[in-house]
Every structure is written in C-alpha cells, then in structure tokens.
Write an enzyme that holds these catalytic residues in place. Structure first.
Site, PDB file in Angstrom:
ATOM      1  N   HIS A  57       0.832  -1.209   0.000  1.00 14.38           N
ATOM      2  CA  HIS A  57       0.000   0.000   0.000  1.00 14.38           C
ATOM      3  C   HIS A  57       0.869   1.263   0.000  1.00 14.38           C
ATOM      4  O   HIS A  57       0.681   2.161  -0.824  1.00 14.38           O
ATOM      5  CB  HIS A  57      -0.902  -0.012   1.233  1.00 14.38           C
ATOM      6  CG  HIS A  57      -1.727   1.225   1.401  1.00 14.38           C
ATOM      7  ND1 HIS A  57      -3.056   1.293   1.054  1.00 14.38           N
ATOM      8  CD2 HIS A  57      -1.419   2.461   1.868  1.00 14.38           C
ATOM      9  CE1 HIS A  57      -3.524   2.507   1.293  1.00 14.38           C
ATOM     10  NE2 HIS A  57      -2.534   3.236   1.799  1.00 14.38           N
ATOM     11  N   GLU A  58       1.814   1.333   0.930  1.00 12.66           N
ATOM     12  CA  GLU A  58       2.647   2.535   1.026  1.00 12.66           C
ATOM     13  C   GLU A  58       3.540   2.687  -0.203  1.00 12.66           C
ATOM     14  O   GLU A  58       3.789   3.801  -0.665  1.00 12.66           O
ATOM     15  CB  GLU A  58       3.477   2.507   2.314  1.00 12.66           C
ATOM     16  CG  GLU A  58       2.665   2.506   3.603  1.00 12.66           C
ATOM     17  CD  GLU A  58       1.699   3.680   3.717  1.00 12.66           C
ATOM     18  OE1 GLU A  58       1.907   4.713   3.041  1.00 12.66           O
ATOM     19  OE2 GLU A  58       0.723   3.569   4.479  1.00 12.66           O
ATOM     20  N   HIS A 110       1.730   4.494  -2.854  1.00 14.65           N
ATOM     21  CA  HIS A 110       1.821   5.953  -2.769  1.00 14.65           C
ATOM     22  C   HIS A 110       3.138   6.438  -3.376  1.00 14.65           C
ATOM     23  O   HIS A 110       3.192   7.454  -4.073  1.00 14.65           O
ATOM     24  CB  HIS A 110       1.745   6.406  -1.307  1.00 14.65           C
ATOM     25  CG  HIS A 110       0.378   6.327  -0.708  1.00 14.65           C
ATOM     26  ND1 HIS A 110      -0.728   6.877  -1.299  1.00 14.65           N
ATOM     27  CD2 HIS A 110      -0.044   5.785   0.465  1.00 14.65           C
ATOM     28  CE1 HIS A 110      -1.794   6.675  -0.523  1.00 14.65           C
ATOM     29  NE2 HIS A 110      -1.405   6.011   0.547  1.00 14.65           N
ATOM     30  N   HIS A 134       2.983   6.389  -7.062  1.00  9.68           N
ATOM     31  CA  HIS A 134       2.153   7.507  -7.521  1.00  9.68           C
ATOM     32  C   HIS A 134       3.003   8.771  -7.620  1.00  9.68           C
ATOM     33  O   HIS A 134       2.948   9.510  -8.614  1.00  9.68           O
ATOM     34  CB  HIS A 134       0.993   7.712  -6.539  1.00  9.68           C
ATOM     35  CG  HIS A 134      -0.113   8.562  -7.065  1.00  9.68           C
ATOM     36  ND1 HIS A 134      -1.300   8.746  -6.393  1.00  9.68           N
ATOM     37  CD2 HIS A 134      -0.233   9.309  -8.193  1.00  9.68           C
ATOM     38  CE1 HIS A 134      -2.095   9.550  -7.092  1.00  9.68           C
ATOM     39  NE2 HIS A 134      -1.463   9.908  -8.185  1.00  9.68           N
ATOM     40  N   GLU A 163      -6.130   7.766  -1.287  1.00  2.49           N
ATOM     41  CA  GLU A 163      -5.848   6.387  -0.908  1.00  2.49           C
ATOM     42  C   GLU A 163      -6.223   5.386  -2.000  1.00  2.49           C
ATOM     43  O   GLU A 163      -5.779   4.235  -1.970  1.00  2.49           O
ATOM     44  CB  GLU A 163      -6.600   6.034   0.380  1.00  2.49           C
ATOM     45  CG  GLU A 163      -6.215   6.856   1.594  1.00  2.49           C
ATOM     46  CD  GLU A 163      -4.758   6.693   1.994  1.00  2.49           C
ATOM     47  OE1 GLU A 163      -4.181   5.624   1.705  1.00  2.49           O
ATOM     48  OE2 GLU A 163      -4.192   7.626   2.595  1.00  2.49           O
ATOM     49  N   TYR A 216     -10.856   6.894   3.616  1.00  2.00           N
ATOM     50  CA  TYR A 216     -10.325   5.544   3.446  1.00  2.00           C
ATOM     51  C   TYR A 216     -11.398   4.608   2.888  1.00  2.00           C
ATOM     52  O   TYR A 216     -11.125   3.781   2.012  1.00  2.00           O
ATOM     53  CB  TYR A 216      -9.789   5.009   4.773  1.00  2.00           C
ATOM     54  CG  TYR A 216      -8.406   5.512   5.100  1.00  2.00           C
ATOM     55  CD1 TYR A 216      -7.276   4.899   4.560  1.00  2.00           C
ATOM     56  CD2 TYR A 216      -8.216   6.605   5.932  1.00  2.00           C
ATOM     57  CE1 TYR A 216      -6.001   5.359   4.844  1.00  2.00           C
ATOM     58  CE2 TYR A 216      -6.950   7.079   6.223  1.00  2.00           C
ATOM     59  CZ  TYR A 216      -5.844   6.449   5.681  1.00  2.00           C
ATOM     60  OH  TYR A 216      -4.586   6.921   5.957  1.00  2.00           O
TER      61      TYR A 216
END
Length: 668
Positions: free
Chosen positions: A459-460, A463, A466, A488, A602
C-alpha cells in the site's frame, strides 16, 4: 543493468541543527522578498504574477520538505528538535503569507482577467484564488487578523500533538509468565529491565502482545496503555476542534466539516454521513454474527485453560481471537506465513511487479554513492524504459522500514520533493520515501513480514509509485496531491495484488530457501481468509470516520471527546471495553495531520479502488496494457484535473460501488 548517471543528484542528508535553523530562515527570507516583489506588480498578469511566483516558490519545495522531514526520521534528538522548531516557524510564516491582502489583490486581478491558459495553468489559477478566498481575504481587515491568530494557534497545537507522539517513550513491564504465547521472535526483541520485559507502544512491540498473549489481563493492560499514551494530546485535540469550528464560522461555514468537504469529492457532511451510515446499516448484522463466532471461540479457549467463562467480548480480545480463528478454522498461521516473506527479498519482488506493470527499473545505490539519513535506509534510482529501450530518469525512492527512538511511529509515504517543470522548461524529478516500523532482524532470522504487513508495505509503496510516475507541470498537482478522499484509492487498488494467488507466490520465498515459494494450499487458505471478520474491520473504520465527522460537525466544537470516542466504539464497532475509559484519539494522528473531517476517505476511496481492480485487473493482475493505461490515466496526471475525469477516462464510464459492495459481501 543501467549504468547511466541520474540527471538530478539525490539529496544530501548531512544537516546540523544549526544548518536546519539557518536553512529555513533563508527560505523564508527569499520567499518574503519574492512575495513583496509580486505584490508590488503594477500590471498583474499570469506570467508576471502566478507563473513567476510558482516558478520560484516550487524551486524551494525540496529544501523545505527535507528540513522538516528530519523531525520524523532523524536518530539525533537535537536534529529532530531543530527540525520541529523549523516546522513551527515555517508554519507560522505560511499562515502569514497565505493571508496577505496585497498578494490576494494581484492574484484576484489576474483571476478576473480570465486569461487564455492551458488546462493545468487554469486549474492552478483557480485553486490559488480559491485558497485566498477560503483563508478569509475577502473579509474585513480586523477579521483577517483574528483568523490569522487562530490559524497560528491551531498550527501550534497540531505540531505539539505530532511531537508528543514521535517523542513518546512510555512502556509497560511484563513478566515472562504474563507474556505466555508471545512468539520467541517477538519476545527476544523486547528489552529486559530488572528481569521483566519492556513493551513499548511501537507497533512491533504492542501488536504481537495483542495477537498472541494468552493472558487476557496482559492484553487489556497493553491495549489500554497504548490507547492512553501521550494523554497530553487529549486536551490539544479538544482545543483544536473548537478552534476549527470557530474559524469555519468566521469564514461563513456552518461547521469545520462543511469547510473541509467543499473541496473534496464528497462535497458535504450530509453526503458523507449518508455514505457511512448506509454502510453501517448494511454491516451491523454481519458484524454481530462475527462477534458471536469469536465469542464462542473465546468460551472454548477459556474452558481449555480452566478459566471461568466470560461472556463479554472486549476490544482487547479482538486481535487474539481473530488470529486464533484464522489458525483453527482456516489453518492460517501468521508466523508460518511470515517465513515466506523476508523483508528484503519481498521488497525486491514488489519492485519487480511495479517494473513489469509500469515499465520501470529500480537501481539500488550502495557504497560511497549512497546518500541516506540513517544506516537502516535503502536508496533507489528509478528509471522508465520507453519504446526502443530508451531509458529516462524518473526520480529517487527511499525505504526506512525499522523502528527507532523518536522516529515516526506508523507507516506512511513522504513526498519529499514533488516533480514539476522549472522556469527553464527542465524537469525536476521527485524524491519520495517510505517510512514504516517493521520488526528488525534477529541474530538468527531476517526481518519477516506477516501477511498484513506485506499488504501495508504494498500500500505505502503504491503511494511512492504515484509520486514517482506522476508528471505535472506544477508541483502543486504532483502525485498524491489529489483530493484527500481520493488519495488512498491508487494504493488501496494495489493491495489486491497481495490477495492474488499468482502474485502471492511471486512475492514469496522461504527465508531459509529463497527459491522455495509458498505452497499452493497455504496460498488458497490465505485468499479464503481475506474477508474473515471483514465486517468488524469495516465497522472499526466506520467508528473512526463517524467519530471524526461528528467531532467536526459539533456546534462550536463543543463535545465530550472521551465520551464520544468510547460510546461510539461500543455502538459502532460492537466491541466492549468493560469499565475502561480510553483516549485513543490522543494518538489518532490523522485527526491532527491533515485528515480532520476526512478519515471517511479511506472507505470512500475504496469504492474507486475496487471498481478499477475489478474492471481492469481482476482477470489478469499483470496485464501490462492495463497497467500502463492505469498509470497514464490515474497516476500520471496527479491532481492536475478532476479525479472523476481521470476515473471516467480509465473506466470508460462513471465509477460505481458495485465492486466495493461485492468485496464486503453486500448484495444490492
């Protein structure tokens, strides 16, 4: 093998406390000189006001963010304190400059000219103008001054709250008997003090105690202690809520939530309440059924241990019996699974997935060329492979994945330097960092990731990707600088890869035998367990989201925060807590870190994440064509256009919630 030298050197991490102080003072001085010059322009136009201002200010973004980042990651307390002070000074200056009436006048003049601009420049002008209006520059002078002082006070509260968390050193001492059930790997990482084990409230210490320790009172003490750490933050949050309400009223909004949501996809508190309450109504019965199943398991466990039956299911029971259910009913053992996900190897394989999907290459920097803030860090130069094997630089990526004193205590991505096009027309490349808190290696084992930690890391890293692949003209719109209730979605979408059998096997490799992937039967059991107690997990998120929104819609911010927090947990999350009064909002960093009136995001953004995955990747998670289309439609434009426009471009239609509801097991 890529042997090209990056066109932009990595940041150097050698600042002293004095250099941090001097550096932020220099940035402020240069910025003030620029603003004075811009405000004095006699014939304001886009090129001599907006473009000039942005070109020079964004050239200092990287310097500012680096100086303030030390507060979250430096191992040197003096550097952290200097960085925290620099953040306080810079926040105050930012408030001052954002409320300069003379600056508003020249921006307003350009805005009213309605100049003929490209789409991103037009969006920039509109956003800059709206910022000034939302800061109260259209109000009387005396009201502007009042607002400025309130904003400074609020900023100080938020910074103090953050510092109290990062510098927190509280702990509980437990005997070995009180920790029966805690795996040896976790026990060995706890410091021993006077024959007892020191459990801090860092994730690698406190979470395993809740999941594995048999003694319910130990779990209770660990949970309550963690919830009640940094109690000084309780009053800071209460005061901040009142200040936010006061500021919103002055600006002409009914509530702080109404002010915040005006610029979000959701648009209004009413829309968010409707979304959250609708989910709650659909999930509550399923949540009660999950509680009943866990309670039956608790009764069986108590009987086996020869304990008196306790028919109450408390919040500190959840992690323990959730784990026990997965082990007994689904044969999913976190410890066994973690053996297949040694951290370093898993990171390398994750990067391999992103290389394939998005045509990237990650080259680790080692030896004398490495430039990092701590020896635990890893540094990568990131490249894109274009048609004809042409190689172009993308940016710098850092990993800082183990806990230490004074470090940011959760998991997050920090966009240290946004990408943009400078005034000479050259590309300035992004710098982004993942900061997490996974267990350190032991003398006999590398750091091993539990499956939920694999999901967190993916998940991180989403980011981070991105921020890396976004290409915008202006830093303001780069990467994750999208609407807060969409930010998110890209990372949540990528979490699906951690539940796909083929990708789980690809990510895995036993720490004793790296070429041995996780076996098919275990993968199948992991995938089947994805939504075990899923309603309770979603209800927990609803507790956070509804608590946040209720705080920020309370008249004048007057609310009994402790009463609201504790009652909502029991009513919404369905988890009891005996007679314990906890203050988890004192360490709920989102509420003082930019997610105020925004935690609902979220769940809101999961709607888009599920829709994208089901539509584009469910049939083939490694579909390169879909990956590139997703990169170009969603990641590359960042916030340079409306998020709904990017979604429609990728999906070929308006987004729907059908996939999201299907994931939660809700039929419509």
């Amino acid at each position: 093998m890529i042997d090209k030298v990056p066109p932009q050197p990595a940041p150097e991490w050698k600042h002293t406390p004095e250099q941090i102080t001097a550096g932020i003072a220099s940035v402020i001085s240069e910025s003030k000189t620029l603003n004075d010059r811009i405000a004095a322009v006699s014939e304001p136009r886009f090129d001599n006001v907006i473009k000039t201002l942005v070109d020079e200010e964004q050239g200092r973004y990287g310097d500012v963010r680096q100086l303030l980042f030390y507060h979250s990651v430096s191992a040197d307390k003096d550097i952290r304190e200097s960085s925290a002070k620099a953040e306080e000074v810079y926040r105050e200056y930012s408030i001052e400059t954002s409320m300069r009436e003379d600056m508003f006048k020249v921006v307003d003049t350009v805005f009213k000219q309605d100049p003929d601009l490209d789409a991103e420049s037009k969006r920039l002008l509109e956003k800059m103008h709206l910022d000034y209006v939302r800061n109260g520059l259209a109000l009387p002078k005396e009201t502007q001054e009042e607002l400025k002082q309130l904003q400074k006070k609020l900023s100080s509260l938020e910074l103090a709250y953050k510092t109290n968390l990062s510098e927190n050193t509280e702990f509980i001492l437990f005997s070995k008997e009180e920790l029966i059930g805690l795996p040896e790997d976790n026990l060995s990482q706890l410091e021993q003090v006077d024959g007892k084990y020191k459990m801090t409230f860092k994730y690698p210490d406190v979470l395993p105690v809740g999941k594995y320790v048999q003694n319910a009172d130990t779990r209770r003490r660990a949970f309550v202690g963690d919830q009640n750490k940094a109690t000084e933050n309780s009053e800071l949050l209460s005061e901040a809520v009142k200040l936010r309400a006061q500021i919103a009223t002055i600006l002409g909004y009914k509530t702080h939530a109404a002010y915040v949501l005006e610029e979000r996809m959701a648009k209004s508190p009413e829309n968010v309440f409707a979304f959250l309450n609708d989910l709650r109504s659909k999930l509550t019965d399923a949540g009660r059924a999950e509680i009943a199943r866990l309670l039956e398991l608790k009764k069986q466990d108590q009987k086996a241990l020869g304990l008196l039956e306790d028919s109450t299911f408390n919040v500190w029971d959840y992690r323990f019996y959730d784990r026990l259910l997965l082990e007994t009913a689904y044969d999913v053992d976190d410890q066994k699974i973690s053996e297949y996900f040694p951290m370093q190897q898993t990171v390398e394989k994750m990067l391999g997935i992103f290389e394939e999907l998005f045509s990237l290459r990650f080259v680790e920097i080692t030896g004398a060329d490495r430039s990092v803030w701590h020896e635990d860090c890893k540094q990568f130069a990131v490249w894109e492979v274009k048609e004809g094997d042409e190689i172009s630089f993308v940016g710098w990526l850092y990993f800082d994945l183990h806990p230490r004193t004074g470090k940011y205590g959760h998991a997050a991505n920090f966009n240290l330097n946004p990408g943009y096009t400078d005034k000479e027309g050259k590309r300035v490349y992004p710098v982004t960092a993942l900061v997490c808190n996974f267990s350190k290696p032991t003398a006999t084992k590398p750091s091993l990731l539990k499956h939920n930690e694999v999901v967190t890391l993916f998940h991180e890293l989403g980011h981070g990707i991105h921020n890396l692949v976004s290409v915008t003209t202006y830093a303001r719109f780069h990467g994750t600088r999208v609407a807060r209730d969409f930010v998110e979605a890209p990372s949540q979408m990528l979490e699906f890869w951690c539940w796909q059998p083929a990708q789980l096997k690809r990510l895995s490799g036993h720490y004793l035998s790296p070429t041995k992937p996780i076996d098919d039967a275990l993968v199948e059991r992991i995938v089947k367990s994805k939504h075990v107690n899923g309603s309770l997990f979603a209800l927990r998120q609803l507790h956070f989201g509804l608590f946040d929104l209720t705080l920020h819609t309370a008249p004048a911010g007057e609310v009994d925060v402790a009463k609201l927090w504790n009652e909502m947990r029991q009513d919404i999350a369905l988890l009891q807590q005996a007679d314990e009064v906890t203050h988890g909002y004192a360490s709920f960093g989102h509420l003082m870190g930019g997610y105020d009136a925004g935690y609902y995001g979220y769940l809101w953004s999961e709607v888009f994440a599920a829709d994208i995955f089901y539509s584009k990747f469910r049939a083939d998670a490694m579909n390169r064509e879909a990956g590139m289309a997703y990169r170009d439609a969603i990641l590359r434009p960042g916030g340079s256009r409306e998020e709904t426009e990017s979604l429609k471009l990728l999906l070929g239609r308006e987004p729907t919630n059908e996939a999201f509801l299907a994931e939660l097991g809700i039929t419509v």
